[in-house]
Design a protein around this motif. Sequence first.
Motif, PDB file in Angstrom:
ATOM      1  N   ALA A  82      25.944  54.461  29.012  1.00  0.00           N
ATOM      2  CA  ALA A  82      25.885  53.584  27.850  1.00  0.00           C
ATOM      3  C   ALA A  82      24.835  54.124  26.897  1.00  0.00           C
ATOM      4  CB  ALA A  82      25.546  52.165  28.269  1.00  0.00           C
ATOM      5  N   ALA A  83      25.045  53.891  25.593  1.00  0.00           N
ATOM      6  CA  ALA A  83      24.119  54.385  24.578  1.00  0.00           C
ATOM      7  C   ALA A  83      23.657  53.246  23.681  1.00  0.00           C
ATOM      8  CB  ALA A  83      24.794  55.466  23.734  1.00  0.00           C
ATOM      9  N   VAL A  84      22.372  53.306  23.311  1.00  0.00           N
ATOM     10  CA  VAL A  84      21.787  52.373  22.349  1.00  0.00           C
ATOM     11  C   VAL A  84      21.063  53.194  21.282  1.00  0.00           C
ATOM     12  CG1 VAL A  84      21.502  50.489  24.012  1.00  0.00           C
ATOM     13  CG2 VAL A  84      19.626  52.094  23.652  1.00  0.00           C
ATOM     14  N   HIS A  85      20.744  52.548  20.157  1.00  0.00           N
ATOM     15  CA  HIS A  85      20.018  53.236  19.099  1.00  0.00           C
ATOM     16  C   HIS A  85      18.964  52.302  18.520  1.00  0.00           C
ATOM     17  CE1 HIS A  85      21.851  51.019  15.736  1.00  0.00           C
ATOM     18  NE2 HIS A  85      22.905  50.948  16.527  1.00  0.00           N
ATOM     19  N   GLY A  86      17.983  52.880  17.853  1.00  0.00           N
ATOM     20  CA  GLY A  86      16.927  52.109  17.218  1.00  0.00           C
ATOM     21  C   GLY A  86      15.715  52.976  16.959  1.00  0.00           C
ATOM     22  N   ASP A  87      14.580  52.327  16.683  1.00  0.00           N
ATOM     23  CA  ASP A  87      13.361  53.110  16.499  1.00  0.00           C
ATOM     24  C   ASP A  87      12.887  53.623  17.859  1.00  0.00           C
ATOM     25  OD1 ASP A  87      10.963  51.318  17.486  1.00  0.00           O
ATOM     26  OD2 ASP A  87      12.294  49.999  16.337  1.00  0.00           O
ATOM     27  N   ILE A  88      12.079  54.665  17.842  1.00  0.00           N
ATOM     28  CA  ILE A  88      11.708  55.371  19.068  1.00  0.00           C
ATOM     29  C   ILE A  88      11.051  54.451  20.090  1.00  0.00           C
ATOM     30  CG2 ILE A  88      10.256  57.215  20.034  1.00  0.00           C
ATOM     31  CD1 ILE A  88      10.731  58.732  17.381  1.00  0.00           C
ATOM     32  N   SER A  89      10.083  53.650  19.669  1.00  0.00           N
ATOM     33  CA  SER A  89       9.383  52.803  20.641  1.00  0.00           C
ATOM     34  C   SER A  89      10.292  51.727  21.214  1.00  0.00           C
ATOM     35  CB  SER A  89       8.132  52.179  20.021  1.00  0.00           C
ATOM     36  OG  SER A  89       8.464  51.378  18.911  1.00  0.00           O
ATOM     37  N   SER A  90      11.174  51.155  20.404  1.00  0.00           N
ATOM     38  CA  SER A  90      12.102  50.137  20.910  1.00  0.00           C
ATOM     39  C   SER A  90      13.071  50.729  21.918  1.00  0.00           C
ATOM     40  CB  SER A  90      12.886  49.501  19.758  1.00  0.00           C
ATOM     41  OG  SER A  90      12.046  48.754  18.934  1.00  0.00           O
ATOM     42  N   VAL A  91      13.606  51.901  21.622  1.00  0.00           N
ATOM     43  CA  VAL A  91      14.546  52.545  22.545  1.00  0.00           C
ATOM     44  C   VAL A  91      13.834  52.902  23.845  1.00  0.00           C
ATOM     45  CG1 VAL A  91      16.016  54.575  22.916  1.00  0.00           C
ATOM     46  CG2 VAL A  91      16.104  53.348  20.739  1.00  0.00           C
ATOM     47  N   LYS A  92      12.622  53.444  23.744  1.00  0.00           N
ATOM     48  CA  LYS A  92      11.864  53.804  24.941  1.00  0.00           C
ATOM     49  C   LYS A  92      11.604  52.577  25.814  1.00  0.00           C
ATOM     50  CE  LYS A  92       7.595  56.161  26.359  1.00  0.00           C
ATOM     51  NZ  LYS A  92       7.287  55.299  27.463  1.00  0.00           N
ATOM     52  N   TYR A  93      11.155  51.504  25.199  1.00  0.00           N
ATOM     53  CA  TYR A  93      10.858  50.280  25.944  1.00  0.00           C
ATOM     54  C   TYR A  93      12.131  49.695  26.560  1.00  0.00           C
ATOM     55  CZ  TYR A  93       8.574  45.896  27.117  1.00  0.00           C
ATOM     56  OH  TYR A  93       8.072  44.826  27.790  1.00  0.00           O
ATOM     57  N   SER A  94      13.230  49.736  25.799  1.00  0.00           N
ATOM     58  CA  SER A  94      14.486  49.179  26.324  1.00  0.00           C
ATOM     59  C   SER A  94      15.011  50.009  27.492  1.00  0.00           C
ATOM     60  CB  SER A  94      15.541  49.076  25.224  1.00  0.00           C
ATOM     61  OG  SER A  94      16.039  50.343  24.865  1.00  0.00           O
ATOM     62  N   LEU A  95      14.842  51.334  27.448  1.00  0.00           N
ATOM     63  CA  LEU A  95      15.283  52.183  28.553  1.00  0.00           C
ATOM     64  C   LEU A  95      14.486  51.899  29.830  1.00  0.00           C
ATOM     65  CD1 LEU A  95      15.872  55.605  26.763  1.00  0.00           C
ATOM     66  CD2 LEU A  95      17.612  54.088  27.732  1.00  0.00           C
ATOM     67  N   GLU A  96      13.198  51.659  29.680  1.00  0.00           N
ATOM     68  CA  GLU A  96      12.378  51.312  30.844  1.00  0.00           C
ATOM     69  C   GLU A  96      12.874  50.016  31.481  1.00  0.00           C
ATOM     70  OE1 GLU A  96       8.388  51.217  29.324  1.00  0.00           O
ATOM     71  OE2 GLU A  96       8.299  53.394  29.107  1.00  0.00           O
ATOM     72  N   ALA A  97      13.154  49.018  30.644  1.00  0.00           N
ATOM     73  CA  ALA A  97      13.660  47.737  31.149  1.00  0.00           C
ATOM     74  C   ALA A  97      15.045  47.903  31.764  1.00  0.00           C
ATOM     75  CB  ALA A  97      13.706  46.708  30.027  1.00  0.00           C
ATOM     76  N   GLY A  98      15.900  48.714  31.130  1.00  0.00           N
ATOM     77  CA  GLY A  98      17.242  48.948  31.639  1.00  0.00           C
ATOM     78  C   GLY A  98      17.244  49.671  32.972  1.00  0.00           C
ATOM     79  N   GLU A  99      16.354  50.649  33.122  1.00  0.00           N
ATOM     80  CA  GLU A  99      16.256  51.375  34.390  1.00  0.00           C
ATOM     81  C   GLU A  99      15.848  50.433  35.523  1.00  0.00           C
ATOM     82  OE1 GLU A  99      13.690  54.934  36.548  1.00  0.00           O
ATOM     83  OE2 GLU A  99      13.708  54.816  34.367  1.00  0.00           O
ATOM     84  N   LYS A 100      14.855  49.615  35.274  1.00  0.00           N
ATOM     85  CA  LYS A 100      14.383  48.674  36.298  1.00  0.00           C
ATOM     86  C   LYS A 100      15.500  47.704  36.694  1.00  0.00           C
ATOM     87  CE  LYS A 100      10.746  45.331  37.212  1.00  0.00           C
ATOM     88  NZ  LYS A 100       9.556  44.653  36.686  1.00  0.00           N
ATOM     89  N   ALA A 101      16.214  47.178  35.695  1.00  0.00           N
ATOM     90  CA  ALA A 101      17.291  46.227  35.967  1.00  0.00           C
ATOM     91  C   ALA A 101      18.448  46.889  36.714  1.00  0.00           C
ATOM     92  CB  ALA A 101      17.788  45.611  34.661  1.00  0.00           C
ATOM     93  N   ALA A 102      18.798  48.118  36.335  1.00  0.00           N
ATOM     94  CA  ALA A 102      19.900  48.830  36.988  1.00  0.00           C
ATOM     95  C   ALA A 102      19.567  49.122  38.447  1.00  0.00           C
ATOM     96  CB  ALA A 102      20.216  50.124  36.247  1.00  0.00           C
ATOM     97  N   ARG A 103      18.327  49.496  38.721  1.00  0.00           N
ATOM     98  CA  ARG A 103      17.913  49.740  40.107  1.00  0.00           C
ATOM     99  C   ARG A 103      18.031  48.464  40.935  1.00  0.00           C
ATOM    100  NH1 ARG A 103      15.516  54.660  40.909  1.00  0.00           N
ATOM    101  NH2 ARG A 103      14.693  55.712  39.069  1.00  0.00           N
ATOM    102  N   TYR A 104      17.710  47.348  40.338  1.00  0.00           N
ATOM    103  CA  TYR A 104      17.773  46.068  41.035  1.00  0.00           C
ATOM    104  C   TYR A 104      19.229  45.659  41.300  1.00  0.00           C
ATOM    105  CZ  TYR A 104      17.283  41.096  41.956  1.00  0.00           C
ATOM    106  OH  TYR A 104      17.362  39.854  42.515  1.00  0.00           O
ATOM    107  N   ALA A 105      20.107  45.917  40.331  1.00  0.00           N
ATOM    108  CA  ALA A 105      21.492  45.444  40.420  1.00  0.00           C
ATOM    109  C   ALA A 105      22.424  46.378  41.177  1.00  0.00           C
ATOM    110  CB  ALA A 105      22.050  45.205  39.014  1.00  0.00           C
ATOM    111  N   GLY A 106      22.038  47.620  41.345  1.00  0.00           N
ATOM    112  CA  GLY A 106      22.937  48.575  41.980  1.00  0.00           C
ATOM    113  C   GLY A 106      22.338  49.956  41.971  1.00  0.00           C
ATOM    114  N   GLU A 107      23.131  50.928  41.549  1.00  0.00           N
ATOM    115  CA  GLU A 107      22.685  52.315  41.594  1.00  0.00           C
ATOM    116  C   GLU A 107      22.393  52.853  40.199  1.00  0.00           C
ATOM    117  OE1 GLU A 107      24.144  56.674  43.193  1.00  0.00           O
ATOM    118  OE2 GLU A 107      25.148  54.883  43.934  1.00  0.00           O
TER     119      GLU A 107
END
Length: 137
Positions: A82-107
Motif C-alpha cells: 500500500a502507498a500513502v503520500h504527504g509531507d516527509i514527517s507525516s509519512v515517516k510517522y505514519s509508516l512507524e504507526a503502520g508497521e507497529k499495527a501490521a506486526r500486531y495484526a499479522g505479518e
Amino acid sequence: IKTALIASPGPVVLTLLGLKPSLETETALVEVEEMADYPMDAIGLIETRGFIPMVVALDAMEKAAHVGFVGYDTLGEGLITAAVHGDISSVKYSLEAGEKAARYAGEFVSVELISKPQQDVWRTLPGVPTGLRRLLT
C-alpha cells in the motif's frame, strides 16, 4: 486465526472494506482528497502478508498523521503493498504507526519512505489508475 478490531475506522479503511461512510467520514474523505497539490514531499510504502494486516496498518497510518492514500496492489503469495503520500514527517510517522499495527495484526514484511520522489516514480505506484490520476491532472 487472528482478528482485528478497528475503532473509528477512517474513510480509506471503510472504502477498502466496501462499507458506506457516515456523514463524518465523508467529510474526512473530502479533506484528504483536497489535502495538497502535486508534487508531494514523500511517498510511503508498506508491505504486509495478507489483507487484514494491510487494512489495520492503513488505519493506524491514517490516524497517526495527515497522509493521503494512493492505493494498494496484491503481489502474489499473499503480499500486499500500500502507498500513502504527504509531507516527509507525516509519512515517516505514519509508516512507524503502520508497521507497529501490521506486526500486531499479522505479518509485516517491509516499509519504505521515498522523500522528494521524481515524477516518474508516481507511475510505478500501486493504485495509479485510481489514486494518482487526479493528482497529476
